[in-house]
Scaffold this motif. Structure first.
Motif, mmCIF file in Angstrom:
data_model
loop_
_atom_site.group_PDB
_atom_site.id
_atom_site.type_symbol
_atom_site.label_atom_id
_atom_site.label_comp_id
_atom_site.label_asym_id
_atom_site.label_seq_id
_atom_site.Cartn_x
_atom_site.Cartn_y
_atom_site.Cartn_z
ATOM 1 N N THR A 134 4.451 9.961 3.702
ATOM 2 C CA THR A 134 4.794 10.338 5.131
ATOM 3 C C THR A 134 5.498 11.630 4.903
ATOM 4 O OG1 THR A 134 6.669 9.002 4.777
ATOM 5 C CG2 THR A 134 4.791 8.014 5.631
ATOM 6 N N ARG B 218 1.724 4.742 1.243
ATOM 7 C CA ARG B 218 1.568 5.714 2.103
ATOM 8 C C ARG B 218 2.561 6.889 2.210
ATOM 9 N NH1 ARG B 218 1.499 2.065 7.610
ATOM 10 N NH2 ARG B 218 3.712 1.725 6.817
ATOM 11 N N ARG C 105 8.462 3.002 9.271
ATOM 12 C CA ARG C 105 7.347 2.099 8.581
ATOM 13 C C ARG C 105 7.013 0.753 9.307
ATOM 14 N NH1 ARG C 105 5.207 3.696 3.144
ATOM 15 N NH2 ARG C 105 6.150 5.679 2.926
ATOM 16 N N PHE D 248 5.991 1.601 13.128
ATOM 17 C CA PHE D 248 4.343 1.986 13.456
ATOM 18 C C PHE D 248 3.502 1.754 12.332
ATOM 19 C CE2 PHE D 248 7.872 4.485 15.548
ATOM 20 C CZ PHE D 248 7.487 4.555 16.769
ATOM 21 N N ALA D 249 2.620 0.736 12.694
ATOM 22 C CA ALA D 249 1.893 0.229 11.429
ATOM 23 C C ALA D 249 0.815 1.491 11.098
ATOM 24 C CB ALA D 249 1.256 -1.046 11.975
ATOM 25 N N GLU D 250 0.330 2.113 12.195
ATOM 26 C CA GLU D 250 -0.676 3.292 11.897
ATOM 27 C C GLU D 250 -0.296 4.366 11.097
ATOM 28 O OE1 GLU D 250 -3.498 4.070 15.097
ATOM 29 O OE2 GLU D 250 -3.202 1.982 15.903
ATOM 30 N N LEU D 251 -1.076 4.948 10.395
ATOM 31 C CA LEU D 251 -0.284 6.085 9.411
ATOM 32 C C LEU D 251 -0.572 7.164 10.255
ATOM 33 C CD1 LEU D 251 0.540 6.958 6.729
ATOM 34 C CD2 LEU D 251 -1.844 7.275 6.048
ATOM 35 N N LYS D 252 -1.435 7.544 11.383
ATOM 36 C CA LYS D 252 -1.521 8.561 12.051
ATOM 37 C C LYS D 252 -0.075 8.726 13.184
ATOM 38 C CE LYS D 252 -4.426 11.002 15.348
ATOM 39 N NZ LYS D 252 -5.561 10.987 16.112
ATOM 40 N N LYS D 253 0.091 7.547 13.610
ATOM 41 C CA LYS D 253 1.172 7.525 14.614
ATOM 42 C C LYS D 253 2.455 7.889 13.698
ATOM 43 C CE LYS D 253 -0.605 4.454 18.096
ATOM 44 N NZ LYS D 253 -0.538 3.020 18.737
ATOM 45 N N LEU D 254 2.707 7.060 12.516
ATOM 46 C CA LEU D 254 3.633 7.328 11.642
ATOM 47 C C LEU D 254 4.020 8.803 11.393
ATOM 48 C CD1 LEU D 254 5.908 5.756 9.893
ATOM 49 C CD2 LEU D 254 4.398 5.762 8.201
ATOM 50 N N TRP D 255 2.902 9.332 10.983
ATOM 51 C CA TRP D 255 3.094 10.949 10.829
ATOM 52 C C TRP D 255 3.498 11.431 12.029
ATOM 53 C CZ3 TRP D 255 2.263 14.567 6.992
ATOM 54 C CH2 TRP D 255 1.972 14.067 5.655
ATOM 55 N N LYS E 97 0.924 -1.110 0.015
ATOM 56 C CA LYS E 97 0.058 0.061 -0.025
ATOM 57 C C LYS E 97 0.788 1.308 0.046
ATOM 58 C CE LYS E 97 -3.235 1.549 3.108
ATOM 59 N NZ LYS E 97 -4.144 1.259 4.193
#
Length: 88
Positions: free
Chosen positions: A6, A4, A60, A63-70, A2
């Motif tokens: 960032t 993503r 990546r 942190f699997a969740e995009l919000k936490k990654l950002w 996928k």
């Protein structure tokens, strides 16, 4: 896989664009007469881009969740900027 987007993707793109700009127009375009160092400065920005890309892959995986990654990547960028300003 996928796609993503960032913050470190933007940083990697920025470093590659700066390296290409310096190779095309030379390092004298940034304000100092560094005409003989254009290739070296360009390679340094490519190295920065590679390191930032590698860090993005590491973040990546953690942190699997995009919000936490950002949030983590924005905090990392802020930390690097603060350290740069302190050292400068």
């Amino acid at each position: 896989m996928k796609l993503r987007i960032t913050p470190l993707n933007f940083a990697t793109t920025f470093f590659i664009i700066v390296a290409a700009y310096i190779w095309i127009y030379g390092a004298h375009s940034v304000g100092r007469p560094l005409e003989n160092w254009s290739g070296t400065i360009g390679w340094i920005f490519i190295l920065f881009a590679f390191v930032v890309f590698f860090l993005d892959l590491i973040f990546r995986n953690f942190f699997a969740e995009l919000k936490k990654l950002w949030i983590v990547e924005l905090c990392f960028i802020a930390l690097v900027v603060i350290i740069f300003l302190i050292v400068r």
